[in-house]
Motif scaffolding. Structure first.
Motif, PDB file in Angstrom:
ATOM      1  N   GLY A 102      -2.913  -9.391   0.786  1.00 28.97           N
ATOM      2  CA  GLY A 102      -3.689  -8.310   1.381  1.00 28.97           C
ATOM      3  C   GLY A 102      -4.588  -7.633   0.364  1.00 28.97           C
ATOM      4  N   ASP A 103      -5.714  -7.117   0.836  1.00 28.88           N
ATOM      5  CA  ASP A 103      -6.768  -6.583  -0.017  1.00 28.88           C
ATOM      6  C   ASP A 103      -6.564  -5.084  -0.268  1.00 28.88           C
ATOM      7  OD1 ASP A 103      -9.204  -5.693  -1.114  1.00 28.88           O
ATOM      8  OD2 ASP A 103     -10.356  -7.176  -0.006  1.00 28.88           O
ATOM      9  N   PRO A 104      -6.314  -4.674  -1.525  1.00 28.53           N
ATOM     10  CA  PRO A 104      -6.152  -3.234  -1.787  1.00 28.53           C
ATOM     11  C   PRO A 104      -7.429  -2.444  -1.566  1.00 28.53           C
ATOM     12  CG  PRO A 104      -6.192  -4.494  -3.848  1.00 28.53           C
ATOM     13  CD  PRO A 104      -6.136  -5.488  -2.729  1.00 28.53           C
ATOM     14  N   SER A 105      -8.588  -3.090  -1.694  1.00 30.97           N
ATOM     15  CA  SER A 105      -9.855  -2.386  -1.468  1.00 30.97           C
ATOM     16  C   SER A 105     -10.033  -2.051   0.011  1.00 30.97           C
ATOM     17  CB  SER A 105     -11.025  -3.235  -1.966  1.00 30.97           C
ATOM     18  OG  SER A 105     -10.928  -3.460  -3.354  1.00 30.97           O
ATOM     19  N   SER A 106      -9.726  -2.996   0.895  1.00 28.02           N
ATOM     20  CA  SER A 106      -9.816  -2.719   2.334  1.00 28.02           C
ATOM     21  C   SER A 106      -8.731  -1.747   2.782  1.00 28.02           C
ATOM     22  CB  SER A 106      -9.714  -4.026   3.122  1.00 28.02           C
ATOM     23  OG  SER A 106     -10.824  -4.860   2.865  1.00 28.02           O
ATOM     24  N   ALA A 107      -7.528  -1.877   2.220  1.00 28.36           N
ATOM     25  CA  ALA A 107      -6.430  -0.973   2.593  1.00 28.36           C
ATOM     26  C   ALA A 107      -6.764   0.474   2.263  1.00 28.36           C
ATOM     27  CB  ALA A 107      -5.145  -1.388   1.878  1.00 28.36           C
ATOM     28  N   ALA A 108      -7.670   0.681   1.312  1.00 25.79           N
ATOM     29  CA  ALA A 108      -8.015   2.040   0.900  1.00 25.79           C
ATOM     30  C   ALA A 108      -8.552   2.885   2.053  1.00 25.79           C
ATOM     31  CB  ALA A 108      -9.059   1.989  -0.218  1.00 25.79           C
ATOM     32  N   PHE A 109      -9.209   2.264   3.030  1.00 23.51           N
ATOM     33  CA  PHE A 109      -9.845   3.040   4.097  1.00 23.51           C
ATOM     34  C   PHE A 109      -8.827   3.616   5.074  1.00 23.51           C
ATOM     35  CE2 PHE A 109     -13.087   0.202   2.382  1.00 23.51           C
ATOM     36  CZ  PHE A 109     -14.033   1.140   2.010  1.00 23.51           C
ATOM     37  N   PRO A 110      -7.903   2.828   5.647  1.00 26.75           N
ATOM     38  CA  PRO A 110      -6.887   3.478   6.480  1.00 26.75           C
ATOM     39  C   PRO A 110      -5.970   4.399   5.696  1.00 26.75           C
ATOM     40  CG  PRO A 110      -6.461   1.111   6.257  1.00 26.75           C
ATOM     41  CD  PRO A 110      -7.826   1.359   5.720  1.00 26.75           C
ATOM     42  N   ARG A 160      -0.998   7.330  13.412  1.00 30.81           N
ATOM     43  CA  ARG A 160       0.361   6.781  13.282  1.00 30.81           C
ATOM     44  C   ARG A 160       0.314   5.272  13.465  1.00 30.81           C
ATOM     45  NH1 ARG A 160       4.268  11.060  13.556  1.00 30.81           N
ATOM     46  NH2 ARG A 160       3.057  12.841  12.768  1.00 30.81           N
ATOM     47  N   GLY A 161       1.309   4.597  12.875  1.00 22.49           N
ATOM     48  CA  GLY A 161       1.468   3.171  13.119  1.00 22.49           C
ATOM     49  C   GLY A 161       1.549   2.354  11.845  1.00 22.49           C
ATOM     50  N   THR A 162       1.742   1.063  12.053  1.00 28.25           N
ATOM     51  CA  THR A 162       1.832   0.092  10.960  1.00 28.25           C
ATOM     52  C   THR A 162       0.796  -0.994  11.199  1.00 28.25           C
ATOM     53  OG1 THR A 162       4.197   0.499  10.630  1.00 28.25           O
ATOM     54  CG2 THR A 162       3.319  -1.585   9.797  1.00 28.25           C
ATOM     55  N   ILE A 163      -0.013  -1.277  10.189  1.00 32.52           N
ATOM     56  CA  ILE A 163      -1.017  -2.340  10.285  1.00 32.52           C
ATOM     57  C   ILE A 163      -0.889  -3.250   9.075  1.00 32.52           C
ATOM     58  CG2 ILE A 163      -2.663  -1.041  11.690  1.00 32.52           C
ATOM     59  CD1 ILE A 163      -4.190  -0.356   9.138  1.00 32.52           C
ATOM     60  N   ALA A 164      -1.232  -4.512   9.272  1.00 36.11           N
ATOM     61  CA  ALA A 164      -1.242  -5.464   8.161  1.00 36.11           C
ATOM     62  C   ALA A 164      -2.547  -5.316   7.399  1.00 36.11           C
ATOM     63  CB  ALA A 164      -1.093  -6.892   8.682  1.00 36.11           C
ATOM     64  N   ALA A 165      -2.459  -5.349   6.077  1.00 42.01           N
ATOM     65  CA  ALA A 165      -3.670  -5.255   5.265  1.00 42.01           C
ATOM     66  C   ALA A 165      -4.594  -6.425   5.555  1.00 42.01           C
ATOM     67  CB  ALA A 165      -3.310  -5.247   3.780  1.00 42.01           C
ATOM     68  N   ALA A 166      -5.894  -6.141   5.608  1.00 44.93           N
ATOM     69  CA  ALA A 166      -6.869  -7.232   5.692  1.00 44.93           C
ATOM     70  C   ALA A 166      -6.688  -8.152   4.499  1.00 44.93           C
ATOM     71  CB  ALA A 166      -8.283  -6.651   5.695  1.00 44.93           C
ATOM     72  N   ARG A 167      -6.926  -9.454   4.714  1.00 42.17           N
ATOM     73  CA  ARG A 167      -6.737 -10.418   3.617  1.00 42.17           C
ATOM     74  C   ARG A 167      -7.753 -10.170   2.505  1.00 42.17           C
ATOM     75  NH1 ARG A 167      -1.846 -11.239   3.927  1.00 42.17           N
ATOM     76  NH2 ARG A 167      -2.127  -9.251   5.022  1.00 42.17           N
ATOM     77  N   ASP A 168      -7.382 -10.530   1.294  1.00 39.40           N
ATOM     78  CA  ASP A 168      -8.198 -10.189   0.139  1.00 39.40           C
ATOM     79  C   ASP A 168      -9.445 -11.067   0.046  1.00 39.40           C
ATOM     80  OD1 ASP A 168      -8.259  -8.583  -2.452  1.00 39.40           O
ATOM     81  OD2 ASP A 168      -8.603 -10.614  -3.154  1.00 39.40           O
ATOM     82  N   ILE A 176      -5.202 -23.533   3.100  1.00 35.06           N
ATOM     83  CA  ILE A 176      -5.263 -22.104   2.807  1.00 35.06           C
ATOM     84  C   ILE A 176      -4.857 -21.350   4.062  1.00 35.06           C
ATOM     85  CG2 ILE A 176      -6.698 -20.201   2.011  1.00 35.06           C
ATOM     86  CD1 ILE A 176      -8.618 -22.357   0.862  1.00 35.06           C
ATOM     87  N   GLU A 177      -3.859 -20.489   3.943  1.00 35.15           N
ATOM     88  CA  GLU A 177      -3.412 -19.671   5.066  1.00 35.15           C
ATOM     89  C   GLU A 177      -3.847 -18.229   4.863  1.00 35.15           C
ATOM     90  OE1 GLU A 177       0.778 -20.082   5.492  1.00 35.15           O
ATOM     91  OE2 GLU A 177       0.704 -22.213   5.984  1.00 35.15           O
ATOM     92  N   ASP A 178      -4.100 -17.550   5.971  1.00 37.46           N
ATOM     93  CA  ASP A 178      -4.508 -16.134   5.975  1.00 37.46           C
ATOM     94  C   ASP A 178      -5.797 -15.899   5.195  1.00 37.46           C
ATOM     95  OD1 ASP A 178      -2.462 -15.289   7.607  1.00 37.46           O
ATOM     96  OD2 ASP A 178      -1.100 -14.882   5.957  1.00 37.46           O
ATOM     97  N   LEU A 179      -6.719 -16.829   5.267  1.00 37.96           N
ATOM     98  CA  LEU A 179      -8.030 -16.625   4.663  1.00 37.96           C
ATOM     99  C   LEU A 179      -8.732 -15.467   5.362  1.00 37.96           C
ATOM    100  CD1 LEU A 179     -10.002 -18.246   2.598  1.00 37.96           C
ATOM    101  CD2 LEU A 179     -11.201 -18.851   4.702  1.00 37.96           C
ATOM    102  N   LEU A 180      -9.394 -14.616   4.598  1.00 34.97           N
ATOM    103  CA  LEU A 180     -10.203 -13.570   5.210  1.00 34.97           C
ATOM    104  C   LEU A 180     -11.430 -14.203   5.853  1.00 34.97           C
ATOM    105  CD1 LEU A 180     -10.833 -10.513   5.625  1.00 34.97           C
ATOM    106  CD2 LEU A 180     -12.206 -10.673   3.534  1.00 34.97           C
ATOM    107  N   GLU A 181     -11.551 -14.057   7.161  1.00 37.02           N
ATOM    108  CA  GLU A 181     -12.651 -14.692   7.880  1.00 37.02           C
ATOM    109  C   GLU A 181     -13.776 -13.682   8.068  1.00 37.02           C
ATOM    110  OE1 GLU A 181     -10.334 -16.163  11.170  1.00 37.02           O
ATOM    111  OE2 GLU A 181     -10.160 -18.137  10.231  1.00 37.02           O
ATOM    112  N   SER A 182     -14.286 -13.199   6.949  1.00 37.36           N
ATOM    113  CA  SER A 182     -15.398 -12.244   6.950  1.00 37.36           C
ATOM    114  C   SER A 182     -16.702 -12.989   6.715  1.00 37.36           C
ATOM    115  CB  SER A 182     -15.193 -11.202   5.855  1.00 37.36           C
ATOM    116  OG  SER A 182     -15.391 -11.788   4.575  1.00 37.36           O
TER     117      SER A 182
END
Length: 449
Positions: A247-255, A26-34, A54-60
């Motif tokens: 937000g990244d649709p590929s990362s969102a796929a896992f949750p 359960r819950g709400t999470i923000a998608a990881a940045r693309d 650049i705001e909300d850069l994915l820091e991977s």
């Protein structure tokens, strides 16, 4: 490679991990940045004359490797806050050290294209996984434009690229559906004489085409018969911009997959990019019977966003045609995991491109399923999964991740719903694309240790 100013603290985990059956996610999470947009934003900002924000850069790890390479090429790259970066562009110069892109195929291929337009020489290297991936598909068109390149065995890394400020435009038909190759050609074309054309028999993700105008560039897209044709006039100078990463649709796929499979679950992932060239997985999940609701959530980087609400669902097997592959090429491992819990047979067709990813993802995905008691086979370039249905996936296996972040996350998602726990042999590479994966799964109640 020199450290970036204001470097990030260490993120992510390493070593093996085990996922155990969880319920009531359960819950709400923000998608990881693309990740794709993050790479492109950094590179275009480094090509622009002036300072971009650049705001909300994915820091991977992958994106940070691109940022470090840009610094070596002469750009000023600075982290000013969490996810907030400033990039001051400058004419690129020959780096004093090899540019180590780690595991990032997007970073290395796009940087080769962007660097080809400058009078410089750069050596590109990567980790074991990246060094096994094909680079000739990028180097061939760059050579046709006037750059020189020497590569390792079979056109792989290491690559030494000698660019030139007198590139010529080309009219190029992509032999494989690859947004990375297309983007590399377009980035080189910014400095070429004449109009650069890229022809796509099968449309791929168009983030570069959407982001270029944000930096003042002219680019147009049209149709000629069944082909998509992108035209970019040469000799263009970019202007600095202020942008925020979607937000990244590929990362969102896992949750999303975890909530589909784990009993009595219901979650929302916010701010997910809806680009049609990236959203194929969600269309397929709906066809399988997934209870998914999409709510509009604004726009970023020229991309429409949505919030995805998903509930535990009873799923049925489907056939996914090969022409759908470009819109979901990174999501096939987790889709195969979802198919393992469905009723009936799922046939995923035309997956030859999976053999050229961080690992041979086609073989590795089949091995992931087989190790956990799922009936699976490969016929040519097709993956055939016989779902376990209400009986449930046995689980209990160890997943050999082969340095592949998406295999690692897919294996852990399987373990959240299978009868017995699922172990993956390594997790460090997850930080290349989704450094917040473990925190997000924990936030919705998933059990991974």
């Amino acid at each position: 490679m020199n450290a970036l100013k204001n470097p990030l603290p260490g993120k992510g985990k390493s070593g093996p991990a085990t996922a155990r059956k969880s319920s009531r996610l359960r819950g709400t999470i923000a998608a990881a940045r693309d990740k794709s947009c993050s790479h492109r934003a950094l590179i275009l900002a480094a090509l622009a004359a002036g300072t971009s924000r650049i705001e909300d850069l994915l820091e991977s790890a992958d994106v940070l490797a691109t940022a470090g390479a840009l610094k070596e090429l002469g750009a000023r790259v600075e982290r000013t806050g969490e996810g907030v970066w400033e990039v001051h562009g400058a004419p690129w110069q020959s780096p004093e050290v090899p540019l180590d892109l780690g595991n990032s195929g997007t970073g290395v291929r796009l940087l080769m294209g962007a660097a080809a337009r400058f009078d410089l020489t750069a050596r590109f290297i990567g980790d074991e996984s990246l060094s096994s991936r094909p680079m000739a598909r990028v180097l061939d068109p760059l050579r046709a434009m006037g750059a020189e390149a020497k590569s390792g065995e079979d056109g792989r890394l290491p690559v030494t690229l000698k660019g030139t400020s007198v590139l010529k435009a080309i009219d190029y038909r992509l032999p494989v559906a690859s947004a990375q190759v297309k983007s590399a050609i377009l980035l080189a074309g910014l400095g070429a004489a004449g109009d650069t054309l890229v022809r796509e028999p099968h449309a791929t993700r168009d983030h570069t085409e959407k982001m270029l105008p944000l930096f003042g560039a002219m680019v147009s897209t049209g149709q000629e018969g069944a082909e998509t044709v992108i035209r970019l006039p040469g000799a263009q100078a970019l202007s600095p911009a202020g942008i925020a990463i979607p937000g990244d649709p590929s990362s969102a796929a896992f949750p999303v997959a975890a909530a589909l499979l784990a009993p009595e679950s219901e979650i929302t992932v916010t701010g997910v990019m809806m680009n049609p060239a990236r959203f194929g997985l969600y269309d397929v999940l709906k066809e399988m019977g997934a209870l998914i609701e999409l709510l509009p959530a604004g726009e970023r980087c020229g991309e429409a966003l949505c919030d995805i609400s998903v509930r535990t669902s009873h799923l049925s097997g489907v056939t996914v045609a090969p022409e759908r592959a470009p819109s979901m090429i990174d999501e096939y491992p987790v889709l195969a995991v979802v198919a393992a819990f469905a009723d009936g047979v799922t046939r995923l067709q035309g997956l030859s491109e999976l053999r050229a990813k961080e690992s041979d993802r086609l073989a590795a995905t089949a091995a992931l399923l087989a190790a956990n008691g799922v009936e699976v086979s490969i016929e040519g370039d097709d993956l055939i999964v016989t779902g376990c249905g209400p009986a449930g996936v046995p689980g209990g296996g160890e997943v050999k991740t082969r340095h592949d972040h998406r295999l690692a996350m897919s294996g852990l998602v399987m373990g959240l719903a299978s009868k017995a726990p699922v172990e993956v042999d390594e997790t460090a590479m997850i930080a290349t694309s989704y450094p917040g994966f473990f925190d997000d799964i924990a936030a919705i109640g998933g059990e991974i240790d």
